[in-house]
Design an enzyme around this catalytic site. Structure first.
Site, mmCIF file in Angstrom:
data_model
loop_
_atom_site.group_PDB
_atom_site.id
_atom_site.type_symbol
_atom_site.label_atom_id
_atom_site.label_comp_id
_atom_site.label_asym_id
_atom_site.label_seq_id
_atom_site.Cartn_x
_atom_site.Cartn_y
_atom_site.Cartn_z
ATOM 1 N N ASN A 69 -4.211 -0.134 9.388
ATOM 2 C CA ASN A 69 -5.132 0.728 9.892
ATOM 3 C C ASN A 69 -5.657 0.316 11.161
ATOM 4 O O ASN A 69 -6.012 -0.542 11.334
ATOM 5 C CB ASN A 69 -6.014 1.109 8.776
ATOM 6 N N LEU A 73 -13.106 2.969 13.550
ATOM 7 C CA LEU A 73 -14.665 3.056 13.297
ATOM 8 C C LEU A 73 -15.111 4.534 13.644
ATOM 9 O O LEU A 73 -16.158 5.008 13.732
ATOM 10 C CB LEU A 73 -15.492 2.332 14.145
ATOM 11 N N CYS A 130 -15.793 -6.483 15.503
ATOM 12 C CA CYS A 130 -15.814 -5.362 16.726
ATOM 13 C C CYS A 130 -15.696 -6.141 17.918
ATOM 14 O O CYS A 130 -16.172 -7.149 18.010
ATOM 15 C CB CYS A 130 -17.099 -4.411 16.639
ATOM 16 N N ILE A 191 -12.849 -11.271 3.196
ATOM 17 C CA ILE A 191 -12.425 -11.307 4.486
ATOM 18 C C ILE A 191 -12.260 -9.564 4.791
ATOM 19 O O ILE A 191 -11.771 -8.986 4.125
ATOM 20 C CB ILE A 191 -11.109 -12.161 4.684
ATOM 21 N N GLY A 244 -7.088 -7.668 -1.007
ATOM 22 C CA GLY A 244 -5.919 -7.649 -1.737
ATOM 23 C C GLY A 244 -6.506 -7.397 -3.416
ATOM 24 O O GLY A 244 -5.588 -7.670 -4.051
ATOM 25 N N THR A 266 -8.038 -1.326 -0.206
ATOM 26 C CA THR A 266 -6.950 -0.501 -0.443
ATOM 27 C C THR A 266 -6.430 0.041 -1.499
ATOM 28 O O THR A 266 -5.907 1.072 -1.689
ATOM 29 C CB THR A 266 -5.742 -1.577 0.327
#
Length: 304
Positions: A69, A73, A130, A191, A244, A266
């Protein structure tokens, strides 16, 4: 005694499970599926000082065991979030972790100084992945000195505990974590996504308009486990682990590696009920493995 309870700075969690930022919006859509009070916490969508439209489309692509993705933001900005998004979340007992992003150090300071105005917000998650527009676009979280300075600046103005989200796209994540802890961070989240790309064979161009995107999903779990284990070996501050998570066994693996709580990202897109499912399955799996409480896992870790 609640065997699933977790106490970390600013957060009294009834269980260690929460949706990760960027995968849950501000909770309104998911509240139609289940009671948000079931969750340990909610990591809300990133907020910047001004509204952001995000990156051009396409900005999502499927991959084997995950997704890419490059949303950019997209968010309605600080004022709108304070006036319209966070008030909705104030009706729930579940603590909110506000994710804060920016293009400059001043952006972060501006949002962090005010986001705690909402009584729902119990902690801040600092998104330091960022790009720093004043320093050639290099991400804040890839340089220990920059990460230290930003963390310290935010801690000076924040009214709630600050957790810093670590990028895995670095040569030495341990040095970044140590710099952030030295700056006074209350905790770490880790992470963030790994940088990746997919190519469209017909156009011979990247599928994502931005070129690259963040890889998330089951494919990155071994990297997350390894990095959490490395950081836990040198750091005593709390870690909220992510990357994950699909099953209750994944949750326990993160906790054993060194996390104090776990965020699910996800999988919310695949199964909107994933968080309450994991919460309900966790006690039974702990019984099967002879784990009396999450505190027991923490003690085992200390003795390793």
């Amino acid at each position: 005694m609640n065997r699933l309870a977790v106490e970390i700075p600013g957060l009294s969690l009834k269980n260690p499970i929460m949706p990760a930022s960027g995968c849950f919006g501000f909770g309104q859509e998911y509240s139609k599926y289940y009671d948000l009070n079931e969750l340990g916490a909610i990591m809300a969508k990133a907020v910047t000082p001004e509204p952001r439209l995000g990156n051009p489309t396409p900005r999502v692509a499927e991959t084997a065991s995950g997704m890419l993705n490059a949303i950019g933001l997209q968010n309605p900005g600080l004022e709108h979030v304070l006036a319209h998004e966070l008030p909705f979340l104030e009706q729930f007992e579940t603590p909110i972790i506000a994710n804060v992003a920016g293009a400059t150090e001043d952006d972060y300071v501006q949002v962090c100084a005010r986001i705690g105005e909402s009584k729902a917000v119990k902690a801040i998650e600092l998104n330091i992945s960022c790009p720093n527009v004043k320093h050639g676009g290099i991400a804040f979280g890839t340089d220990p000195e920059v990460a230290h300075r930003l963390t310290k600046a935010v801690k000076n103005v924040a009214t709630v505990p600050v957790y810093v989200k670590l990028s895995p796209n670095v040569a030495d994540i341990v040095s970044i974590a140590q710099a952030i802890e030295a700056a006074g961070a209350d905790g770490l989240t880790m992470i963030n996504t790994l940088l990746g790309m997919r190519i469209d064979l017909k156009t011979r161009k990247p599928i994502i308009a931005n070129g690259t995107g963040g890889l998330s999903g089951p494919a990155i779990k071994p990297v997350a486990i390894r990095m959490i284990h490395q950081v836990r070996a040198v750091s005593n501050i709390p870690i909220i682990g992510m990357g994950g998570v699909q099953t209750v066994d994944d949750v326990l693996e993160f906790l054993i590696a060194g996390a104090d709580a776990v965020a699910v990202g996800t999988m919310n897109f695949t199964d909107p009920f994933i968080c309450p499912k994991l919460i309900s399955e966790l006690p039974k799996r702990m019984d099967e493995l002879g784990i009396s409480s999450l505190q027991e896992l923490k003690k085992e870790r200390a003795n390793q």
